[in-house]
Design a protein around this motif. Sequence first.
Motif, PDB file in Angstrom:
ATOM      1  N   ALA A  51       0.845  -1.186   0.000  1.00 36.42           N
ATOM      2  CA  ALA A  51       0.000   0.000   0.000  1.00 36.42           C
ATOM      3  C   ALA A  51       0.883   1.239   0.000  1.00 36.42           C
ATOM      4  CB  ALA A  51      -0.934   0.009   1.208  1.00 36.42           C
ATOM      5  N   GLN A  52       0.332   2.330  -0.504  1.00 34.54           N
ATOM      6  CA  GLN A  52       1.075   3.591  -0.522  1.00 34.54           C
ATOM      7  C   GLN A  52       1.131   4.194   0.877  1.00 34.54           C
ATOM      8  OE1 GLN A  52       3.493   5.459  -1.448  1.00 34.54           O
ATOM      9  NE2 GLN A  52       2.699   5.770  -3.523  1.00 34.54           N
ATOM     10  N   MET A  53       2.223   4.854   1.185  1.00 34.96           N
ATOM     11  CA  MET A  53       2.374   5.530   2.474  1.00 34.96           C
ATOM     12  C   MET A  53       1.736   6.912   2.400  1.00 34.96           C
ATOM     13  SD  MET A  53       6.308   4.268   2.983  1.00 34.96           S
ATOM     14  CE  MET A  53       6.530   4.079   1.201  1.00 34.96           C
ATOM     15  N   THR A  54       0.954   7.267   3.414  1.00 33.04           N
ATOM     16  CA  THR A  54       0.177   8.496   3.336  1.00 33.04           C
ATOM     17  C   THR A  54       1.032   9.749   3.410  1.00 33.04           C
ATOM     18  OG1 THR A  54      -0.220   8.435   5.736  1.00 33.04           O
ATOM     19  CG2 THR A  54      -1.885   7.422   4.328  1.00 33.04           C
ATOM     20  N   GLU A  55       2.269   9.642   3.916  1.00 34.14           N
ATOM     21  CA  GLU A  55       3.104  10.834   3.988  1.00 34.14           C
ATOM     22  C   GLU A  55       3.699  11.226   2.638  1.00 34.14           C
ATOM     23  OE1 GLU A  55       5.980   7.471   5.257  1.00 34.14           O
ATOM     24  OE2 GLU A  55       3.862   7.977   5.459  1.00 34.14           O
ATOM     25  N   LEU A  56       3.560  10.368   1.644  1.00 32.73           N
ATOM     26  CA  LEU A  56       4.076  10.662   0.318  1.00 32.73           C
ATOM     27  C   LEU A  56       3.016  11.349  -0.541  1.00 32.73           C
ATOM     28  CD1 LEU A  56       6.011   7.378  -0.590  1.00 32.73           C
ATOM     29  CD2 LEU A  56       6.897   9.471   0.434  1.00 32.73           C
ATOM     30  N   VAL A  57       3.445  12.312  -1.320  1.00 28.62           N
ATOM     31  CA  VAL A  57       2.552  12.944  -2.292  1.00 28.62           C
ATOM     32  C   VAL A  57       2.601  12.081  -3.554  1.00 28.62           C
ATOM     33  CG1 VAL A  57       2.002  15.037  -3.572  1.00 28.62           C
ATOM     34  CG2 VAL A  57       3.034  15.207  -1.306  1.00 28.62           C
ATOM     35  N   ALA A  58       1.763  11.080  -3.565  1.00 29.23           N
ATOM     36  CA  ALA A  58       1.773  10.094  -4.649  1.00 29.23           C
ATOM     37  C   ALA A  58       0.396   9.450  -4.726  1.00 29.23           C
ATOM     38  CB  ALA A  58       2.844   9.037  -4.391  1.00 29.23           C
ATOM     39  N   PRO A  59       0.067   8.845  -5.862  1.00 27.21           N
ATOM     40  CA  PRO A  59      -1.244   8.190  -5.997  1.00 27.21           C
ATOM     41  C   PRO A  59      -1.449   7.117  -4.931  1.00 27.21           C
ATOM     42  CG  PRO A  59      -0.180   8.388  -8.137  1.00 27.21           C
ATOM     43  CD  PRO A  59       0.847   8.783  -7.125  1.00 27.21           C
ATOM     44  N   ALA A  60      -2.614   7.113  -4.322  1.00 33.40           N
ATOM     45  CA  ALA A  60      -2.917   6.141  -3.272  1.00 33.40           C
ATOM     46  C   ALA A  60      -3.280   4.790  -3.881  1.00 33.40           C
ATOM     47  CB  ALA A  60      -4.067   6.645  -2.416  1.00 33.40           C
ATOM     48  N   TYR A  61      -2.848   3.728  -3.215  1.00 32.33           N
ATOM     49  CA  TYR A  61      -3.252   2.380  -3.602  1.00 32.33           C
ATOM     50  C   TYR A  61      -3.098   1.472  -2.399  1.00 32.33           C
ATOM     51  CZ  TYR A  61       1.652   0.919  -3.675  1.00 32.33           C
ATOM     52  OH  TYR A  61       2.939   0.627  -3.315  1.00 32.33           O
ATOM     53  N   SER A  62      -3.825   0.382  -2.378  1.00 32.03           N
ATOM     54  CA  SER A  62      -3.702  -0.620  -1.337  1.00 32.03           C
ATOM     55  C   SER A  62      -4.181  -1.948  -1.906  1.00 32.03           C
ATOM     56  CB  SER A  62      -4.537  -0.254  -0.106  1.00 32.03           C
ATOM     57  OG  SER A  62      -4.566  -1.332   0.821  1.00 32.03           O
ATOM     58  N   LYS A  63      -3.288  -2.896  -2.005  1.00 32.80           N
ATOM     59  CA  LYS A  63      -3.657  -4.209  -2.530  1.00 32.80           C
ATOM     60  C   LYS A  63      -4.639  -4.932  -1.597  1.00 32.80           C
ATOM     61  CE  LYS A  63       0.692  -4.410  -5.028  1.00 32.80           C
ATOM     62  NZ  LYS A  63       2.013  -5.055  -5.218  1.00 32.80           N
ATOM     63  N   PRO A  64      -4.422  -4.917  -0.277  1.00 30.10           N
ATOM     64  CA  PRO A  64      -5.421  -5.530   0.606  1.00 30.10           C
ATOM     65  C   PRO A  64      -6.780  -4.852   0.500  1.00 30.10           C
ATOM     66  CG  PRO A  64      -3.353  -5.236   1.770  1.00 30.10           C
ATOM     67  CD  PRO A  64      -3.217  -4.501   0.477  1.00 30.10           C
ATOM     68  N   MET A  65      -6.803  -3.511   0.431  1.00 31.18           N
ATOM     69  CA  MET A  65      -8.063  -2.794   0.342  1.00 31.18           C
ATOM     70  C   MET A  65      -8.777  -3.083  -0.981  1.00 31.18           C
ATOM     71  SD  MET A  65      -9.404  -0.717   2.665  1.00 31.18           S
ATOM     72  CE  MET A  65      -8.185   0.368   3.391  1.00 31.18           C
ATOM     73  N   HIS A  66      -8.004  -3.224  -2.044  1.00 30.03           N
ATOM     74  CA  HIS A  66      -8.571  -3.562  -3.352  1.00 30.03           C
ATOM     75  C   HIS A  66      -9.350  -4.873  -3.280  1.00 30.03           C
ATOM     76  CE1 HIS A  66      -8.868  -4.197  -7.679  1.00 30.03           C
ATOM     77  NE2 HIS A  66      -8.214  -5.347  -7.549  1.00 30.03           N
ATOM     78  N   LEU A  67      -8.809  -5.839  -2.565  1.00 28.94           N
ATOM     79  CA  LEU A  67      -9.479  -7.134  -2.424  1.00 28.94           C
ATOM     80  C   LEU A  67     -10.679  -7.043  -1.485  1.00 28.94           C
ATOM     81  CD1 LEU A  67      -6.234  -9.274  -2.162  1.00 28.94           C
ATOM     82  CD2 LEU A  67      -7.842  -9.305  -4.083  1.00 28.94           C
ATOM     83  N   LEU A  68     -10.537  -6.310  -0.396  1.00 30.67           N
ATOM     84  CA  LEU A  68     -11.652  -6.168   0.544  1.00 30.67           C
ATOM     85  C   LEU A  68     -12.855  -5.502  -0.108  1.00 30.67           C
ATOM     86  CD1 LEU A  68      -9.785  -5.097   3.811  1.00 30.67           C
ATOM     87  CD2 LEU A  68     -10.911  -7.286   3.374  1.00 30.67           C
ATOM     88  N   ASN A  69     -12.609  -4.614  -1.043  1.00 31.71           N
ATOM     89  CA  ASN A  69     -13.716  -3.934  -1.737  1.00 31.71           C
ATOM     90  C   ASN A  69     -14.531  -4.886  -2.607  1.00 31.71           C
ATOM     91  OD1 ASN A  69     -13.425  -1.297  -0.741  1.00 31.71           O
ATOM     92  ND2 ASN A  69     -11.790  -0.831  -2.195  1.00 31.71           N
ATOM     93  N   MET A  70     -14.039  -6.089  -2.833  1.00 35.55           N
ATOM     94  CA  MET A  70     -14.785  -7.085  -3.609  1.00 35.55           C
ATOM     95  C   MET A  70     -15.703  -7.938  -2.732  1.00 35.55           C
ATOM     96  SD  MET A  70     -11.755  -8.566  -6.072  1.00 35.55           S
ATOM     97  CE  MET A  70     -10.529  -7.474  -6.801  1.00 35.55           C
ATOM     98  N   VAL A  71     -15.606  -7.770  -1.414  1.00 32.37           N
ATOM     99  CA  VAL A  71     -16.361  -8.620  -0.488  1.00 32.37           C
ATOM    100  C   VAL A  71     -17.743  -8.039  -0.253  1.00 32.37           C
ATOM    101  CG1 VAL A  71     -16.416  -9.593   1.837  1.00 32.37           C
ATOM    102  CG2 VAL A  71     -14.232  -9.378   0.613  1.00 32.37           C
ATOM    103  N   GLN A  72     -18.749  -8.849  -0.505  1.00 33.51           N
ATOM    104  CA  GLN A  72     -20.135  -8.414  -0.375  1.00 33.51           C
ATOM    105  C   GLN A  72     -20.483  -8.078   1.079  1.00 33.51           C
ATOM    106  OE1 GLN A  72     -22.916 -11.242  -1.991  1.00 33.51           O
ATOM    107  NE2 GLN A  72     -24.695 -10.260  -1.063  1.00 33.51           N
ATOM    108  N   GLY A  73     -21.128  -6.931   1.266  1.00 33.85           N
ATOM    109  CA  GLY A  73     -21.631  -6.549   2.581  1.00 33.85           C
ATOM    110  C   GLY A  73     -20.613  -5.933   3.509  1.00 33.85           C
ATOM    111  N   LEU A  74     -19.349  -5.966   3.164  1.00 34.32           N
ATOM    112  CA  LEU A  74     -18.307  -5.438   4.040  1.00 34.32           C
ATOM    113  C   LEU A  74     -18.265  -3.913   3.965  1.00 34.32           C
ATOM    114  CD1 LEU A  74     -14.792  -6.851   4.595  1.00 34.32           C
ATOM    115  CD2 LEU A  74     -15.012  -4.444   4.015  1.00 34.32           C
ATOM    116  N   GLU A  75     -18.173  -3.284   5.120  1.00 30.39           N
ATOM    117  CA  GLU A  75     -18.042  -1.831   5.196  1.00 30.39           C
ATOM    118  C   GLU A  75     -16.675  -1.491   5.802  1.00 30.39           C
ATOM    119  OE1 GLU A  75     -19.940   2.046   7.516  1.00 30.39           O
ATOM    120  OE2 GLU A  75     -21.122   0.184   7.359  1.00 30.39           O
ATOM    121  N   ILE A  76     -15.838  -0.858   5.018  1.00 30.97           N
ATOM    122  CA  ILE A  76     -14.518  -0.467   5.492  1.00 30.97           C
ATOM    123  C   ILE A  76     -14.622   0.880   6.191  1.00 30.97           C
ATOM    124  CG2 ILE A  76     -12.147   0.100   4.840  1.00 30.97           C
ATOM    125  CD1 ILE A  76     -12.497  -1.753   2.428  1.00 30.97           C
ATOM    126  N   ILE A  77     -14.237   0.931   7.443  1.00 34.10           N
ATOM    127  CA  ILE A  77     -14.319   2.186   8.188  1.00 34.10           C
ATOM    128  C   ILE A  77     -13.116   3.071   7.846  1.00 34.10           C
ATOM    129  CG2 ILE A  77     -15.560   1.075  10.087  1.00 34.10           C
ATOM    130  CD1 ILE A  77     -12.893   1.352  11.702  1.00 34.10           C
TER     131      ILE A  77
END
Length: 248
Positions: A144-170
């Motif tokens: 995943a990208q580090m938030t202190e960097l001025v760069a495009p955000a990405y997260s491989k774990p978050m990308h997969l979690l977004n495919m899970v039905q009914g899950l709400e990421i806080i």
Amino acid sequence: MTVGLFIPCYIDQFYPNAAIATLNLLKKLGVDVVYPTKQTCCGQPMANSGFEHLTQGCNNLFIENFAEFDYIVSPSGSCVLHLKDHLNAKSSDNEAQAKSIRKKIYELTEFLTDVLKVDKLTASFPHKVGMHQSCHGQRGLMLAQMTELVAPAYSKPMHLLNMVQGLEIITLNRPDECCGFGGTFCVAEEAVSAKMGKDRVADHVHNGAEYITAADMSCLMHMEGILRRQKSNVKVIHIAEILNAQEF
């Protein structure tokens, strides 16, 4: 492809459900998985404590167990990073195998996104979940990208979690803050480690998490101890268990 499944010792002993979920998820995605039964610790605890010269037995056994697979996959970013950076052979004859392993070992979410290129999952997990970005995975494996960097955000774990039905990421106030575990750091600097863990847990609890997940069970183990001492209802769960879940 044939994948060798590497299960770190602490997952084998304390969190077998994470290992089982990893195996079942890979099989569900059509991967031929083999579990070498003679595998043991990768040697990371000794190396982190300054005794890397004592890890050669672990290195030799790992090479013996995993050299012949197309890929090696593990549900632990910290162990994978250790092997990528430090695995070596005692004999020059086996160094080519060690080098090959360093290039083909993957943390689970990294393997799913970069190798299998998963774009759909059948999982269902209708809960509010906080995603903990472990330091080894984020800053070592670049999951995943580090938030202190001025760069495009990405997260491989978050990308997969977004495919899970009914899950709400806080949404967390500090999305990539360290939990304080740090392997043997939590032993050498117990007070600092505990305070960092309490701060990390508080962020999840304050923002309404029912579960805290991560790609590193060691971080979750640290936070689980704090949650239990606080008698909190918030639970920890490895990301493999969510990606393989069928809760409707």
